[in-house]
Design a protein around this motif. Sequence first.
Motif: not given
Length: 239
Positions: A19-46
């Motif tokens: 029942m997903m109504l939005e574009s999967p491509e847009l949601r995947w791009a959003f997800i990749r952006k989030i995990y990229s930011i979190v990865t940078v945060q974790l590397l900075l934390t380390i």
Amino acid sequence: MYQKVDVESGSASTPLYPMMLESPELRWAFIRKIYSIVTVQLLLTIAVAAVVVAVEPISVFFATTYTGLALYIVLIITPFIVLWPLAYHYKRHPVNYFLLAIFTVTLAFAVGLTCAFTSGKVILEAAVLTAGVVVSLTLYTFWAARRGQDFGFLGPFLSGAIFVLILFSLIQIFFPLGQISVMIYGFLAAIIFCGYIVYDTDNLIKRYSYDDYIWASVSLYLDIINLFLALLTIFRAAD
């Protein structure tokens, strides 16, 4: 089943959940952006935590002087203070990234001070287990979402569990109950933040809007850091 045609590639895209109504491509791009930011945060934390652990005078200063104690208290409360202006400027670039950097560095410094008084074996065990749990729960949540499962019901239960955990920690501060209670606290915290990883990942897939990338990053980052600290508490008590 709903399918969305990728205009650029001409191929069909599978929705992340029924029942997903939005574009999967847009949601995947959003997800990749989030995990990229979190990865940078974790590397900075380390990086920050490694410096605090490696440079012994830093931890000695914080542990043996009143000035260091006062600065430690400031470091603990600063991330929560930064969240207040971040709530107003989370859509304003680059202010949102600047505030996010302050939030991450101050929290990383506090994590580093915690690790400075912990054996390297315990830190490694907690870090490896945290990585394994985060990857496993993330993959499971994506798999479950694809099959129609929804974890939104966890929100009220996790909020109540956090309240109980806070009361538990206050009791521990004023009325220490011993090593066993510390381990119980660590186990409870670990279970709760495992639940939060599933809950926030599910929100990332289904509920967060595209302007909420800062809040989504903060949520996942805090889940991972708190899970690591909970496991660190268990291993330190058992060491």
